[in-house]
Structures are given as structure tokens and as C-alpha cells.
Design a protein around this motif. Sequence first.
Motif, short mmCIF file in Angstrom:
data_model
loop_
_atom_site.label_atom_id
_atom_site.label_comp_id
_atom_site.label_asym_id
_atom_site.label_seq_id
_atom_site.Cartn_x
_atom_site.Cartn_y
_atom_site.Cartn_z
N ILE A 3 0.84 -1.20 0.00
CA ILE A 3 0.00 0.00 0.00
C ILE A 3 0.88 1.25 0.00
CG2 ILE A 3 -1.76 1.25 1.32
CD1 ILE A 3 -2.74 -1.46 2.35
N ILE A 4 1.96 1.22 0.80
CA ILE A 4 2.87 2.38 0.83
C ILE A 4 3.46 2.63 -0.55
CG2 ILE A 4 5.05 3.25 1.76
CD1 ILE A 4 4.34 1.82 4.38
N ARG A 5 3.88 1.58 -1.22
CA ARG A 5 4.43 1.73 -2.58
C ARG A 5 3.38 2.30 -3.53
NH1 ARG A 5 7.28 -3.15 -5.28
NH2 ARG A 5 7.67 -1.48 -6.80
N GLY A 6 2.11 1.89 -3.31
CA GLY A 6 1.02 2.42 -4.13
C GLY A 6 0.84 3.90 -3.93
N ILE A 7 0.93 4.35 -2.65
CA ILE A 7 0.83 5.79 -2.36
C ILE A 7 2.00 6.53 -3.02
CG2 ILE A 7 0.87 7.53 -0.53
CD1 ILE A 7 -0.34 5.42 1.34
N GLU A 8 3.16 5.92 -2.94
CA GLU A 8 4.37 6.53 -3.47
C GLU A 8 4.27 6.81 -4.96
OE1 GLU A 8 9.10 5.74 -2.68
OE2 GLU A 8 7.86 4.03 -3.31
N VAL A 9 3.62 5.92 -5.71
CA VAL A 9 3.52 6.12 -7.16
C VAL A 9 2.25 6.86 -7.54
CG1 VAL A 9 4.95 4.11 -7.70
CG2 VAL A 9 2.46 3.83 -7.50
N GLY A 10 1.45 7.28 -6.52
CA GLY A 10 0.31 8.14 -6.80
C GLY A 10 -1.04 7.45 -6.94
N ALA A 11 -1.15 6.18 -6.50
CA ALA A 11 -2.42 5.46 -6.61
C ALA A 11 -3.49 6.13 -5.76
CB ALA A 11 -2.23 4.01 -6.17
N ASN A 12 -4.73 6.04 -6.24
CA ASN A 12 -5.86 6.66 -5.53
C ASN A 12 -6.73 5.64 -4.79
OD1 ASN A 12 -5.50 8.18 -8.40
ND2 ASN A 12 -5.76 9.63 -6.72
N GLY A 13 -6.47 4.39 -4.99
CA GLY A 13 -7.26 3.35 -4.31
C GLY A 13 -6.57 2.01 -4.40
N TYR A 14 -7.04 1.10 -3.57
CA TYR A 14 -6.38 -0.21 -3.49
C TYR A 14 -7.42 -1.25 -3.12
CZ TYR A 14 -2.68 -3.59 -2.39
OH TYR A 14 -1.86 -4.67 -2.38
N ILE A 15 -7.53 -2.32 -3.91
CA ILE A 15 -8.44 -3.41 -3.56
C ILE A 15 -7.71 -4.74 -3.73
CG2 ILE A 15 -10.57 -2.18 -4.16
CD1 ILE A 15 -10.64 -3.74 -6.75
N THR A 16 -8.18 -5.74 -2.99
CA THR A 16 -7.53 -7.06 -3.06
C THR A 16 -8.33 -8.01 -3.94
OG1 THR A 16 -8.68 -7.73 -1.05
CG2 THR A 16 -6.45 -6.87 -0.80
N LYS A 17 -7.61 -8.95 -4.53
CA LYS A 17 -8.24 -10.03 -5.30
C LYS A 17 -8.52 -11.19 -4.36
CE LYS A 17 -5.85 -9.18 -9.71
NZ LYS A 17 -4.94 -9.79 -10.69
N PRO A 18 -9.43 -12.10 -4.75
CA PRO A 18 -10.31 -12.01 -5.92
C PRO A 18 -11.33 -10.89 -5.77
CG PRO A 18 -10.94 -13.86 -4.54
CD PRO A 18 -9.68 -13.31 -3.95
N TYR A 19 -11.84 -10.40 -6.89
CA TYR A 19 -12.72 -9.26 -6.86
C TYR A 19 -14.03 -9.58 -6.16
CZ TYR A 19 -9.54 -7.75 -10.55
OH TYR A 19 -8.44 -7.41 -11.27
N GLU A 20 -14.36 -8.78 -5.15
CA GLU A 20 -15.68 -8.83 -4.53
C GLU A 20 -16.46 -7.68 -5.16
OE1 GLU A 20 -18.84 -9.88 -2.34
OE2 GLU A 20 -16.94 -10.95 -2.05
N GLU A 21 -17.48 -8.00 -5.92
CA GLU A 21 -18.15 -7.00 -6.76
C GLU A 21 -18.58 -5.77 -5.96
OE1 GLU A 21 -21.87 -6.60 -9.92
OE2 GLU A 21 -21.39 -8.54 -9.01
N SER A 22 -19.21 -5.98 -4.80
CA SER A 22 -19.73 -4.83 -4.06
C SER A 22 -18.61 -3.89 -3.63
CB SER A 22 -20.52 -5.31 -2.84
OG SER A 22 -19.70 -6.10 -1.98
N PHE A 23 -17.49 -4.43 -3.14
CA PHE A 23 -16.38 -3.59 -2.70
C PHE A 23 -15.69 -2.91 -3.88
CE2 PHE A 23 -16.89 -6.53 0.87
CZ PHE A 23 -16.95 -5.64 1.93
N LEU A 24 -15.58 -3.61 -4.99
CA LEU A 24 -15.00 -3.01 -6.18
C LEU A 24 -15.82 -1.80 -6.63
CD1 LEU A 24 -12.98 -3.07 -8.56
CD2 LEU A 24 -14.55 -4.66 -9.71
N MET A 25 -17.15 -1.95 -6.62
CA MET A 25 -18.03 -0.88 -7.07
C MET A 25 -18.03 0.30 -6.09
SD MET A 25 -18.82 -1.73 -9.96
CE MET A 25 -18.44 -3.24 -10.84
N TYR A 26 -17.93 0.02 -4.76
CA TYR A 26 -17.80 1.11 -3.80
C TYR A 26 -16.63 2.01 -4.18
CZ TYR A 26 -20.75 -1.58 -0.53
OH TYR A 26 -21.76 -2.29 0.07
#
Length: 430
Positions: free
Chosen positions: A91-114
Motif C-alpha cells: 500500500i505504501i508503494r502504491g501511495i508513493e507512485v500516486g495510486a488513488n485506491g487499493y483493492i484485493t483479489k479475488p474481486y468482490e463485486e460490491s467492494f470493487l463498485m464502492y
Amino acid sequence: MTHKILFAEDSILQGTVLKRLLTARGFQVEWGKNGKEALSILNNFLPDLIISDLEMPIMDGYEFCKAVKTNIDYKKIPVVLCSTLTDPEDIIRGIEVGANGYITKPYEESFLMYRIESLLLNPILDEDDPEPVEILYSGNHYSIRTTKMQILQLLLSIYENTVKKNKELYDAQVDVQEKAKQLEKGLEESERLLRNILPAKIAERLKTHGYAEPESFSSVTVLFTDFKGFTDAAEFMTPKELVEQLDLCFAQFDSIMEMYKLEKLKTIGDSYMAAGGIPLPNSSHPVDAIRAGLEIKEFMDLTKSLRIDQGLPYWELRIGIHTGPVVAGVIGNKKFAYDMWGDTVNTASRMESSGEVGKVNISRDTYNLVKDFFQCQSRGKIPAKNKGTIEMFFVERIHPHLSKDADGRVPNEKFNELYKQLENSFELGK
């Protein structure tokens, strides 16, 4: 307005699932099979939001996100990183490169859509580049430039992922509990079946040690029964009626054995075998076996009377009992059976075959052990197959002075006192 989403995913399966989810929600979707391919699509597609896998062979998600966020034309496009990785460093590396969100696989549809809806409803605003924040975590140094909105969106992402993980853990816990209940139920059923097949003591040994050593017993009373005229009567019965009638008799025999502490060993066709004094030795087994034999006789007499009244075919029964030493143990490794061997078993069988219907026939050895309890009629020495002649007795009833009733079927207090002395003699002899 139809929003456009670009995603980078090297897994065909994950990509297909994600595309189906997004298309079903009405998004216009483009799919790049790696970061480099997605970057080339970006030039013409201009999406409203980007979703990127982290672990890709050609330009991974961090490199792709950094390429997007360092391009002045694309930096306002929100980027959501997806991965099976859940370490805080990811997550820290994601912030470092400018990511705006983070979700884990496998995709849970409701959380992905939130996450998608939150980012689409909260566009990235022009903000002055903040001063870099230096972070040291787990021995690694990170220099992060991030806006308040980016931090807020990432915090929401982390919260949503935590909720998702908690839900997965809860569902897993419920599943484990359900499987534990099923396992416990299965074990209880297995144990019930094992105890139904084997004596409780032997079943416990098998459960604990995986085997049960054969044992020698110096004194056991063996009881055999066999129906006379079974084959003839069976000719006038349907298979169902035959089995039902046999089951009725043997089920009653089983109850009687349990009542008098005898162990049912097996049935062979229309014959029934049980024994007292195994696998737990005692001194009362000869008396117990006689009482069981008399009760079986009474049950069969009643059954015969009822079937005659109904004009139905009936069976008559011979009962033979003998006392002596045996060896007993478990045989087989797939279909367990507790059985016993020795001349005592053969002699008990001869007591049955040399007896008469409606009678309890016993040997001299058994008679000597029960004569103080039961009134018996001597038959003298009777020829027995492969045994020469054996002295035999018919058991008629409980002695009058030990019986409550005129027929000698119900023991009185004196009988019970004498029986208790017999039981105590075994305890004293240990």
C-alpha cells in the motif's frame, strides 16, 4: 453519462471476470494485457478511471501507475491498484507512485463498485504539489508526495479491504464451524456404528490404539438359538414378510441380551449367538445367560400363540447353553467382527442342536454353576455330533423359594440377594 474504464490485467481468467463485472454495470471498458499495452490504449481511450493489477510481466502495476501519474495529461485520472498482496508495504508503494485506491483479489463485486463510485464522484482537483513525506517502514525508505484527497481515498480503500477481509474471515469461520459440526456428527455416527458392531470396550480400544489384541477368558457362557421349521415356514412367506419376522425376533433377542449383560456376537441365517462374561469378565454370566434363554423362550411362546390365532405360519426355537474357556477377538480389517473360538463354542452349538423346541438345554458345566438358582430336569447323557455323549439338563424355572410367581419366571428378593453374592464373589476374587 457512460463512464469509461481502462484496466490492465495479465490473467485471462481475472480479466474476463473483471470485464464482465464492469460491462454488466454499464461501463465502457478497454483491457490491456499488461502495463505497457494499457499505456498505449490510454493515449486514444482517455478513461475516467484506471484499474491495474500489480503483478504483471511487462511493466507491473506500480510502473504503470507511475507512468500515468507523471504525465500531465493523465495525472487527474484516478488509478486503483489490485492485487492478492496485502502487506502494508504494498500500500505504501502504491501511495508513493500516486495510486488513488487499493483493492484485493479475488474481486468482490460490491467492494470493487464502492471504490469505483467513490473515485468517480470525487474527481481529483488541482492542488499544489505537496512537500515529500519521508517514511521508514520495515527497513525500507519511502519518499511520498500525496494530497489529502489521495490519502483519504486510500484510507477508505484500506477500510473497505479490511471490511472485505473480515467478511471473508467470518464466512470462513462459519464454514469451519459448519464443517466441524458435520465432522462431529459424522464421528458420532461412526462411533455409534462401531459400538453397534463391536462391544464398547473393544470399540474404545480400536479407536485409541487402532487394534485390539485377542484375549483368553477362563469362563464364558455361550448361548445359541436356532429356529426349527424355518425353511418350511419360509415357503409360505414373501421375502419381505420373512425378513420382517426374522428382524422382529432378533431385535427382541438383542434387547434381552442387553438386559442381561450378554454380548451379541452374530447371526447366521436363522441362528443367533451371544455370550456372557466377555469382553468384561464377571461371575454372574451363567445365571444371566439362563435368564436370557428363559425370556427368549417366553417371547417365542407368545409369538407362536399369536400367529396361530391369526392363522399364520410360526417358528419354534431351540436354545442351547454351555460354559467354559474361550479365546475372543476382532477379525477382519474392513468389516470388523468380534468373535470367539474354542471347544466351548462347539459344545454350546451341540447343546442347541441336541435340544428340543421350546426348551433351554444346558450342559453339566453350566448346570453346576446355576443349580442353586434354577430348577432343572436331568436328561442324562445325550449323543452329540462329533462330541460323543454329553450330560444335559433342561432348565424349567427359577426355584420356587426364589420366585415371586407360581410359574417361576420372576425372581424374588432372595434370588436377588443370592445373585448379588455371586457378583461380589468376582470382585473379591480379583
